[in-house]
Design an enzyme around this catalytic site. Structure first.
Site, PDB file in Angstrom:
ATOM      1  CB  SER A 111      42.759  24.639  27.204  1.00 58.96           C
ATOM      2  OG  SER A 111      43.264  25.909  26.910  1.00 58.96           O
ATOM      3  CG  HIS A 112      47.055  25.346  27.716  1.00 64.63           C
ATOM      4  ND1 HIS A 112      45.844  25.621  28.305  1.00 64.63           N
ATOM      5  CD2 HIS A 112      47.904  25.040  28.722  1.00 64.63           C
ATOM      6  CE1 HIS A 112      45.952  25.506  29.617  1.00 64.63           C
ATOM      7  NE2 HIS A 112      47.191  25.154  29.892  1.00 64.63           N
ATOM      8  CG  ASP A 275      44.325  27.838  23.335  1.00 67.60           C
ATOM      9  OD1 ASP A 275      43.611  28.417  22.509  1.00 67.60           O
ATOM     10  OD2 ASP A 275      43.918  27.486  24.461  1.00 67.60           O
ATOM     11  CG  ASP A 277      40.206  25.879  23.939  1.00 64.33           C
ATOM     12  OD1 ASP A 277      41.378  26.290  24.002  1.00 64.33           O
ATOM     13  OD2 ASP A 277      39.366  26.124  24.822  1.00 64.33           O
ATOM     14  CG  ASP A 279      40.335  29.525  25.211  1.00 59.64           C
ATOM     15  OD1 ASP A 279      41.489  29.121  24.970  1.00 59.64           O
ATOM     16  OD2 ASP A 279      39.632  29.078  26.141  1.00 59.64           O
ATOM     17  NE  ARG A 280      45.301  29.123  27.841  1.00 58.68           N
ATOM     18  CZ  ARG A 280      46.053  28.847  28.887  1.00 58.68           C
ATOM     19  NH1 ARG A 280      47.368  28.982  28.817  1.00 58.68           N
ATOM     20  NH2 ARG A 280      45.526  28.411  30.007  1.00 58.68           N
ATOM     21  CE  LYS A 374      41.764  31.589  27.984  1.00 60.50           C
ATOM     22  NZ  LYS A 374      41.043  30.731  28.927  1.00 60.50           N
TER      23      LYS A 374
HETATM   24  C1  G16 Z   1      41.764  28.355  31.819  1.00 63.24           C
HETATM   25  C2  G16 Z   1      40.827  29.418  32.305  1.00 63.24           C
HETATM   26  C3  G16 Z   1      41.550  30.716  32.489  1.00 63.24           C
HETATM   27  C4  G16 Z   1      42.743  30.538  33.397  1.00 63.24           C
HETATM   28  C5  G16 Z   1      43.632  29.435  32.853  1.00 63.24           C
HETATM   29  C6  G16 Z   1      44.757  29.080  33.801  1.00 63.24           C
HETATM   30  O1  G16 Z   1      42.181  28.677  30.530  1.00 63.24           O
HETATM   31  O2  G16 Z   1      39.755  29.601  31.414  1.00 63.24           O
HETATM   32  O3  G16 Z   1      40.653  31.633  33.000  1.00 63.24           O
HETATM   33  O4  G16 Z   1      43.464  31.719  33.501  1.00 63.24           O
HETATM   34  O5  G16 Z   1      42.877  28.266  32.672  1.00 63.24           O
HETATM   35  O6  G16 Z   1      44.229  28.572  34.974  1.00 63.24           O
HETATM   36  P1  G16 Z   1      45.149  27.911  36.068  1.00 63.24           P
HETATM   37  O7  G16 Z   1      46.160  28.948  36.433  1.00 63.24           O
HETATM   38  O8  G16 Z   1      44.220  27.549  37.192  1.00 63.24           O
HETATM   39  O9  G16 Z   1      45.825  26.707  35.438  1.00 63.24           O
HETATM   40  P2  G16 Z   1      42.168  27.593  29.375  1.00 63.24           P
HETATM   41  O10 G16 Z   1      42.705  28.305  28.173  1.00 63.24           O
HETATM   42  O11 G16 Z   1      43.058  26.483  29.879  1.00 63.24           O
HETATM   43  O12 G16 Z   1      40.749  27.160  29.254  1.00 63.24           O
END
Ligand code: G16
Length: 541
Positions: A111-112, A275, A277, A279-280, A374
């Site tokens: 992800s990010h 971000d 991937d 999705d954000r 997302k």
């Molecule tokens: C993932 C999850 C999200 C979550 C985020 C933060 O996002 O898909 O649902 O809100 O992590 O999670 P945490 O607070 O446990 O770090 P992504 O964009 O990283 O895949």
């Protein structure tokens, strides 16, 4: 096809969103193979079925894809779809799974989080609805990783991931597909492209920062080619294995340049970023940052302006730490509002059951029932659709929204890479005193209730406990504490702070100022400074 003996790794427990670790951890012999085989071993009846594989293009993506293809063939999948260059944004992968009625998919992304030889990598399994595997599947995968003793793999040459077309690997059909085409077509079905195109042709300006991550090719195709934004509107569009050395995290810290542009005299009408991937999303109007929680509320309130949502919303869902701005929109629309734990996987059942149309999280994620992830560009396009239909600026829409619904001042304070023991004991001690907090006060704020959030899934009846500590105050303010489930070193303590202000005359206060007493109370109640040794958060979003 051969079967290779292996021994378990102790640390393959999926977190909030799959297994995320540093690249050298994934590079240990058999580490990737063990996890992928554990995924396959936890699934039933997929012989001859379709598997989708895609990633965000980060370092080690291609190597893992080659292993996964050979393992999928050896385990009996009949067909495999993989994005050209190993690329599929997370929402695009969700769409490909759904459109092709695939059995599931492997999404390779952290992800990010930053990418590179010593940075982060991740593997996530998505089920046939296109969404992240629910907890019962991730628990089964974890249980399997602890006892695994062999994996299956075909000894075949690597697939040429750069050439679109079809090849056979160990009796399995492999199709290398265009990663953008289906996704762009879906966006064109959902939104009023003609109205957005006319707005842009009429001089509306925008900047989209792809952060050298996966959305570059998607944004160029959709925003520049299909909607006519001038070349250069999409910045940093070439996906790089290390994201150019940056964190591909669309927030005010890592997308600072975009933020500064949007606050300057040269600001375009609209700024956005996505971000690693895809999705954000980050949404910034000229002179105004829209918090993800506010964006969810504003999108829900205006979604009917887009063709896909013209007949209204079935319901709205948000993760528990997300501000309650969307709750008042749901109330006005007369639809149900669902509060779920953090993690997109918790929205899947509600979406599949047709109980909600739009979902969102404070962590810069918004999406709808068009896929089961997302979706960063979806949020950007819904904003553009709304702006085109309303003919007003982002600022005017935001201020009008606050005037009608009240404003939720909101901030998240992250304390990153804290010693795990210290973070765990802070949460444990808080939990122990929860029963005694109601009726007490901190920094002049009276606590009305304090609990540890537990979610009962209304669709399948499953329960998820210990999902975050909530402290509620008189007047509707709130502090939430939880530990992140996506970090790869130490622990990250997240503190979510929110204050509701109904009075429009008080809507132009700086967020830090509006939340000052709550920020002080957050420290006093949990002893953050004393327990973590930190006198300020690492990141405020
Ligand atoms: C993932 C999850 C999200 C979550 C985020 C933060 O996002 O898909 O649902 O809100 O992590 O999670 P945490 O607070 O446990 O770090 P992504 O964009 O990283 O895949």
């Amino acid at each position: 096809m051969k079967t290779v003996s292996t021994t378990p790794f102790e640390d393959q427990k999926p977190g909030t969103s799959g297994l995320r670790k540093k690249v050298p951890v994934f590079q240990q012999p058999n580490y990737v193979e063990n996890f992928i085989q554990s995924v396959f071993d936890s699934l039933e009846d997929f012989t001859g079925q379709t598997l989708v594989i895609g990633g965000d293009g980060r370092f080690y993506n291609r190597e893992v894809i080659q292993k996964a293809i050979k393992m999928a063939a050896a385990n009996g999948f009949g067909r495999l779809l993989v994005g050209q260059g190993g690329i599929l944004s997370t929402p695009a992968a969700s769409n490909v799974i759904r459109k092709n009625r695939a059995f599931g998919g492997l999404i390779l992304s952290a992800s990010h989080n930053p990418g590179g030889p010593n940075e982060d990598f991740g593997i996530k399994y998505n089920i046939g609805n296109g969404g992240p595997a629910p907890e019962k599947v991730t628990e089964a995968i974890y249980a399997r990783t602890r006892v695994i003793d062999s994996y299956k793999i075909c000894e075949t040459p690597d697939v040429d991931l750069d050439r679109i077309g079809r090849v056979e690997v160990g009796g399995m059909d492999v199709e290398v597909i265009d990663p953008v085409a289906d996704y762009a077509a879906l966006m064109e079905e959902l939104f009023d492209f003609r109205a957005i195109k006319a707005m842009i042709a009429g001089g509306f300006s925008l900047t989209f920062d792809a952060m050298h991550a996966v959305t570059g090719p998607y944004a160029q195709e959709i925003l520049e080619r299909r909607l006519g934004a001038p070349a250069g509107s999409v910045r940093n569009f070439v996906p790089l294995e290390d994201f150019g050395g940056h964190h591909p995290d669309p927030n005010l810290v890592h997308a600072r340049e975009l933020y500064e542009l949007m606050m300057s005299a040269e600001a375009p009408d609209f700024g956005a970023a996505s971000d690693g991937d895809g999705d954000r999303n980050l949404i910034i109007g000229r002179g105004i940052f829209v918090t993800p929680s506010d964006s969810l509320a504003m999108l829900a309130a205006n979604a009917h302006l887009a063709p896909a949502y013209a007949s209204g919303l079935k319901g709205i869902a948000r993760s528990m730490p997300t501000s309650r701005a969307a709750d008042r929109v749901a109330e006005k629309l007369g639809v149900e509002l669902y509060e779920t734990p953090t993690g997109w996987k918790f929205f899947g059942n509600l979406l599949d059951a047709g109980m909600v149309t739009i979902c969102g999280e404070e962590s810069a994620g918004t999406g709808s029932d068009h896929v089961r992830e997302k979706d960063g560009l979806w949020a950007v396009l819904l904003w553009l659709n709304i702006l085109a239909k309303r003919g007003e600026s982002v600022q005017a829409i935001a201020e009008g929204h606050w005037k009608e619904f009240g404003r939720n001042y909101y901030a998240r304070h992250d304390y990153e890479d804290v010693a795990s023991d210290a973070a765990n004991s802070l949460i444990t001690e808080l939990r122990e005193k929860l029963d005694r907090l109601a009726g007490t006060s901190s920094k002049g704020l009276v606590i009305t209730t304090a609990d540890d959030f537990s979610y009962l899934d209304p669709v399948d009846g499953s329960t998820s406990a210990n999902q975050g500590i909530r402290i509620l105050f008189e007047g509707g303010s709130r502090i939430v504490y939880r530990l992140s489930g996506t970090g790869t070193s130490g622990a990250t303590l997240r503190v979510y702070i929110e204050r509701f202000e109904p009075d429009a005359a008080k809507h132009d206060v700086a967020t830090g100022e509006a939340l000052a007493d709550l920020i002080a109370a957050a420290d006093e109640i949990a002893g953050i400074r004393a327990k973590t040794g930190r006198d300020k958060p690492s990141v405020i979003t």
